[in-house]
Design an enzyme around this catalytic site. Structure first.
Site, PDB file in Angstrom:
ATOM      1  N   PRO A  90      11.988 -13.608   1.228  1.00 43.30           N
ATOM      2  CA  PRO A  90      10.901 -13.951   2.144  1.00 43.30           C
ATOM      3  C   PRO A  90      10.030 -12.735   2.441  1.00 43.30           C
ATOM      4  CG  PRO A  90      13.025 -14.763   2.950  1.00 43.30           C
ATOM      5  CD  PRO A  90      13.313 -13.834   1.819  1.00 43.30           C
ATOM      6  N   GLU A  94       0.827  -1.203   0.000  1.00 39.69           N
ATOM      7  CA  GLU A  94       0.000   0.000   0.000  1.00 39.69           C
ATOM      8  C   GLU A  94       0.869   1.264   0.000  1.00 39.69           C
ATOM      9  OE1 GLU A  94      -2.220  -3.440   1.475  1.00 39.69           O
ATOM     10  OE2 GLU A  94      -0.320  -2.534   2.105  1.00 39.69           O
TER      11      GLU A  94
END
Length: 449
Positions: A280, A62
């Site tokens: 990751p 975002e």
């Protein structure tokens, strides 16, 4: 009903607090952000008590998407300060790095309890509150409504996973949605779901996904250097030979790295100089993934250990940094986007697509369903259903440069064809909150074409 909500969230906070205490002790997380989450912002924050626009971007994705609008908002509303909040630590780091020169300050989003919300609003002093995607906080929205603060959801979506949950509390959710002035939704399906949950159709607009507009493609060769420095410093740690095969596995979750390493072992058998880069999703798993790679028998290094302006000598690099993955996709031969083979709803496939890279993902793409379907329908990506399919498909792509080029070109074309949400979203915001001197009036509408 709001009292019940507040008591319920307090109860949940007490129940999960041992986990956060463990995270704070083990990984040093949350300690530094607690004061801001309680509404105690730094003394220097908005020292002159100026009015502002407040954008909330929960995490990394975002925050990166907010780049599509931040500079335009700053230019259109020069008399207002521009603040951005995040919920996650990773989001905070990315926001400071990518938006630090655009916004006036970055801070942590407060807990949604009325007394904390009031304390934060007194300091931020927003006239407009912008929520990225579907960050619906009942107490904050209610108090904004009472104070006359305009509110808008942008890049909104209601996923197939969250929709049934919201329907279970539809009476309450309808009241909460009534406190939002405008909804800019990514797709017709998300808009339909929002209206079904109680959103006023006159306040709902389908603008498309801002993620398409927030992407930065590779710079032209002549502009790659800015003020004597590479546009993205991370690429200086990956000076890759032209003929070297590079597998990038981005935003991976537990279980996916093992599947990628198994496929990479087959690739390595025929291309000894091949390189895999594992990124990751969760920073606390960096050490775990590094151990996994070493146990698999590969020469391993962390991104933080690499020398600058040199080609990595390891077989596998663990990307132990925040905010570098999007640009690192440029060096990939084949990309796998994680959170999709393991059931986590998938992650952003647009970041590698803008560089014309062949993209693969698993069956679980609920959080990006419309985008994933569009890519598959246009022959711009490959979806695999299992570890075995990933293994076979990745090896086949590595061996077939024509197929890779076709997938990459289709992916890039699809991204370019779907830009335009920024202009539509800014139009909605201007209707709701006209810039000074625009002479605009607020009118109800449904869709921007």
């Amino acid at each position: 009903m709001y009292l019940v909500y507040s008591l319920l969230t307090l109860f949940i906070f007490v129940v999960v607090s041992p986990y956060f205490v463990y995270q704070a002790i083990r990984y040093k997380k949350y300690i530094g952000s607690l004061r801001e989450r309680l509404g105690y912002l730094p003394i220097s924050f908005n020292l002159d008590a100026e009015e502002s626009i407040w954008i909330h971007a929960v995490s990394v994705g975002e925050a990166l998407t907010a780049r599509a609008l931040a500079a335009d908002l700053k230019a259109r509303y020069p008399r207002l300060r521009l603040f951005l909040s995040t919920t996650t630590i990773a989001g905070q780091q990315v926001a400071r790095a990518s938006l630090g020169t655009v916004v006036d300050a970055v801070f942590y989003f407060p807990f949604d309890w009325a007394f904390i919300v009031r304390r934060t609003l007194n300091l931020v002093k927003p006239r407009l509150f912008i929520m990225m995607e579907t960050e619906i906080w009942p107490n904050l929205l209610r108090i904004c409504r009472n104070r006359g603060v305009k509110t808008v959801v942008i890049n909104g979506r209601i996923s197939s996973r969250s929709y049934p949950r919201y329907r279970m509390i539809r009476p309450f959710f309808r009241r909460v949605l009534a406190d939002v002035d405008r909804f800019c939704m990514q797709s017709d399906e998300s808009a339909r779901r929002l209206v079904d949950l109680g959103g006023d159709p006159a306040r709902v607009t389908v603008t498309g996904s801002l993620k398409f507009d927030s992407l930065d493609g590779p710079p032209p060769a002549a502009t790659h250097m800015v003020h004597g420095k590479p546009r993205e410093r991370v690429l200086r740690f990956f000076r890759i030979s032209a003929n070297r095969t590079v597998i990038v596995a981005g935003s991976t979750m537990r279980g996916e790295e093992a599947a990628v390493l198994k496929a990479f072992a087959r690739i390595k058998a025929t291309r000894n100089h091949a390189l895999a880069i594992l990124a990751p999703r969760q920073p606390e798993r960096f050490a775990e993934v590094e151990r996994l790679v070493r146990d698999a028998g590969f020469v391993t290094a962390r991104r933080s250990e690499l020398p600058i302006d040199a080609e990595p000598r390891a077989d596998v690099i663990v990307l132990d940094s925040i905010g570098e993955l999007a640009q690192l996709y440029q060096v990939a031969t084949v990309v796998f986007v994680g959170g999709s083979l393991a059931d986590h709803g998938g992650h952003n496939i647009l970041e590698p697509a803008i560089f014309g890279k062949p993209v693969m993902f698993g069956p679980h793409m609920q959080n990006f369903r419309e985008i994933a379907e569009a890519f598959l329908a246009n022959g711009a990506a490959i979806q695999v259903r299992s570890d075995r399919e990933l293994d076979d498909a990745m090896l086949a792509l590595v061996r077939d440069p024509v197929h890779r080029a076709r997938l990459g070109a289709a992916a890039r074309a699809l991204v370019e064809a779907n830009r335009g949400a920024k202009g539509k979203t800014l139009a909605v915001i201007a209707e709701l909150f006209p810039p000074a001197g625009s002479g605009g009036v607020i009118r109800p509408f449904r869709r921007v074409h």
